[in-house]
Every structure is written in C-alpha cells, then in structure tokens.
Scaffold this motif. Sequence first.
Motif, short mmCIF file in Angstrom:
data_model
loop_
_atom_site.label_atom_id
_atom_site.label_comp_id
_atom_site.label_asym_id
_atom_site.label_seq_id
_atom_site.Cartn_x
_atom_site.Cartn_y
_atom_site.Cartn_z
N ALA A 207 0.83 -1.20 0.00
CA ALA A 207 0.00 0.00 0.00
C ALA A 207 0.86 1.25 0.00
N ALA A 208 1.95 1.23 0.77
CA ALA A 208 2.86 2.38 0.83
C ALA A 208 3.54 2.61 -0.51
N THR A 209 3.96 1.53 -1.17
CA THR A 209 4.62 1.65 -2.46
C THR A 209 3.67 2.19 -3.53
N LEU A 210 2.43 1.70 -3.50
CA LEU A 210 1.42 2.19 -4.45
C LEU A 210 1.13 3.67 -4.23
N SER A 211 1.10 4.08 -2.98
CA SER A 211 0.86 5.48 -2.64
C SER A 211 1.98 6.37 -3.19
N ALA A 212 3.22 5.96 -2.98
CA ALA A 212 4.36 6.73 -3.50
C ALA A 212 4.34 6.76 -5.02
N SER A 213 3.93 5.66 -5.64
CA SER A 213 3.85 5.60 -7.09
C SER A 213 2.79 6.57 -7.62
N ALA A 214 1.69 6.68 -6.90
CA ALA A 214 0.63 7.60 -7.32
C ALA A 214 1.12 9.05 -7.30
N ILE A 215 1.86 9.41 -6.26
CA ILE A 215 2.42 10.76 -6.19
C ILE A 215 3.36 10.99 -7.36
N PHE A 216 4.25 10.04 -7.61
CA PHE A 216 5.20 10.16 -8.72
C PHE A 216 4.47 10.32 -10.05
N PHE A 217 3.45 9.52 -10.27
CA PHE A 217 2.74 9.56 -11.54
C PHE A 217 2.06 10.91 -11.75
N TYR A 218 1.41 11.42 -10.71
CA TYR A 218 0.69 12.68 -10.85
C TYR A 218 1.64 13.87 -11.02
N VAL A 219 2.70 13.85 -10.26
CA VAL A 219 3.62 15.00 -10.27
C VAL A 219 4.54 14.97 -11.49
N VAL A 220 5.18 13.85 -11.73
CA VAL A 220 6.18 13.77 -12.80
C VAL A 220 5.55 13.48 -14.16
N ILE A 221 4.80 12.38 -14.25
CA ILE A 221 4.25 11.97 -15.54
C ILE A 221 3.19 12.94 -16.05
N TYR A 222 2.25 13.31 -15.17
CA TYR A 222 1.18 14.21 -15.61
C TYR A 222 1.60 15.68 -15.61
N THR A 223 1.94 16.20 -14.42
CA THR A 223 2.18 17.64 -14.31
C THR A 223 3.42 18.10 -15.06
N MET A 224 4.52 17.39 -14.91
CA MET A 224 5.79 17.84 -15.49
C MET A 224 5.97 17.45 -16.95
N ILE A 225 5.42 16.30 -17.35
CA ILE A 225 5.70 15.81 -18.71
C ILE A 225 4.52 15.98 -19.65
N LEU A 226 3.33 15.52 -19.27
CA LEU A 226 2.22 15.44 -20.21
C LEU A 226 1.36 16.69 -20.31
N LYS A 227 1.08 17.33 -19.20
CA LYS A 227 0.04 18.36 -19.15
C LYS A 227 0.21 19.46 -20.19
N ARG A 228 1.41 19.93 -20.39
CA ARG A 228 1.63 21.07 -21.29
C ARG A 228 2.07 20.65 -22.69
N ARG A 229 2.05 19.31 -22.94
CA ARG A 229 2.59 18.84 -24.22
C ARG A 229 1.59 18.14 -25.13
#
Length: 301
Positions: free
Chosen positions: A121-143
């Motif tokens: 559960a802890a690993t999945l939680s950290a993965s969710a933060i990474f996905f939202y911050v890095v994959i979505y906000t930093m990489i995908l959102k403006r591209r």
Amino acid sequence: MSDQTVVKKSIGRTVKAYVALTKPRVLELLLVSTVPVMFLAQGGLPDMWLVIATVIGGSLSAGSAAAFNMYLDRDIDAHMHRTENRPLVTGEITPRGALIFSWTLAVLSTAWLWFTTNWLAATLSASAIFFYVVIYTMILKRRTEQNIIWGGIAGCFPVLIGWAAVTESLDWPAFILFILIFLWTPPHYWPLSMKYKDDYEDVDVPMLGVTRNASQVGLQVILYAWATVACSLLLIPIAGMGLVYGVSAAVFGGWFIYESHRLYNQAVRGNEARPMRVFHASITYLTLIFVAVAIDPLLPF
C-alpha cells in the motif's frame, strides 16, 4: 482589535491556505474510491482501524500530489480565472513553503502507510504521487491533448491502495475498478476543459476542449462514458457482485451515458452546451457506484 486577535486570524488564514494546497474537493473524491474497495476486498466490514489508517495515509498522499501540482503550475495558475485565487498565486504561501509542505506530506504518507498497513500500500501510494507529479504535471500536461487520459492514472491508484491495505496483494476486482476510474476520468474532466477553454488556451495547455471543437469533445465523452459503464458491469461476474451493485451499475450508468449524449447533441445542433452538467453528473455517478461497491458485500443477495 488586539494583537492576539490579529495573530490568531493570521494563523487561521495560513492554515486555511495550506489546506487549500491539498485540493480538498479532489481529496474527497479519491477517498470515495478507497474505502468501498476495502469493504469489497474484505467481503464485509473491514477492520475500522485499518480503514482509518488507510484514509489518513491516502489523504496525506493525495494532498502531497496536489501541493506539488500547485507548486509546479503556479506560473499558469496566475493567468487562469479558475485558479487565480490559489494560495501560491495570492502570495499566502511562498513557493519554498509549498515545496517543503509537499515533500513533508509525501514522506509522512509513505511512512505512515508502511507502518500502519503494509509495504505494498505504501509503495502504491508513492507511485501515485510520482505519476501525478512527474508523468502528468511535469511531462504530459503542457505537451499533449492526451494529458488527462494517461495522467489520470494517478487517480486510479486509491482503489489499489485500499485493496492492498486489506489483502496485502492485488487481484482482478481491484484492477477492474482501476480501469473503471481510468476510463471515467476523461469524460469527467473534458467537460471541465470545455467550460474553461479560454483559460487553458491563454496558458497554452492543450486540453481537449482547446484543441477540438465542442462536438468532437462531446463524441469523445460519449465513447469513454460507454466504456466506463461497460467496465463497471465486468465487476459483476469477476467479483461476484449481487443485486444492489448490478442494478446500480445499470441505472446510474445509463444516466451517465444519457447526460453524455445530451452534451453531444447540444454541441452538434449548435446550441449552447452545458458541459458542467456532465462534470457534476460524473462525480455523482462515481460516488453512487462506489457506495454500491461498499454495500453489496454486506448483503446476502
């Protein structure tokens, strides 16, 4: 007014501003998809302390992701009417303060879930933060206009976290609900992008509401709404769901599809579209579906 009163008001505003960083409205929706899954995973009433611990950890995790998002998007938030009152834009909170707050919540949420639930559960939680911050906000959102499709995966993790907290494993019902939220996210968010099309256009964020006309967006909303409802029905044979869930999935799903078609028909006919009606309907739909997920295991039929 006394100095003590001024200090209290100042502290109150600061606390309120930090709470705003966590996007409480989004947080509520994420928790709606976490707790019912724990009932399903348990096949009845789960341990209440485990539920509380998971809710606390999930809240801290989601709040961290939201705060990181506001920190990274503070430049465009300042130019959008929908976000111009966020605390980093108004100056209630400094960028440094927001960044420290974000990291603090991320570390606390991971540690909390690790020690009160389990490592998965802890690993999945950290993965969710990474996905939202890095994959979505930093990489995908403006591209790319596909930003919300793939970035929305972050919002699917709570069902996996809830299931893992109870069973210390993952199984098909959890993955079906994961896919359900994945398919639900576009028809939930794209109407919002239609409503705030000018805002996103002004800051060069290629949401679908900006890159496509209203009828094209409406058609995409229909396709994903149908796919969402079809996925919800898969849970019946895979998880052995009963009458309450089956009827709820069919009735509420039919209503969600109706609202999606209504939006498309308005756009095709050149009438003024009401995208926020679909936006709010999507929230109600998801909430009711997950309420049914929680109730169904408690009943003998």
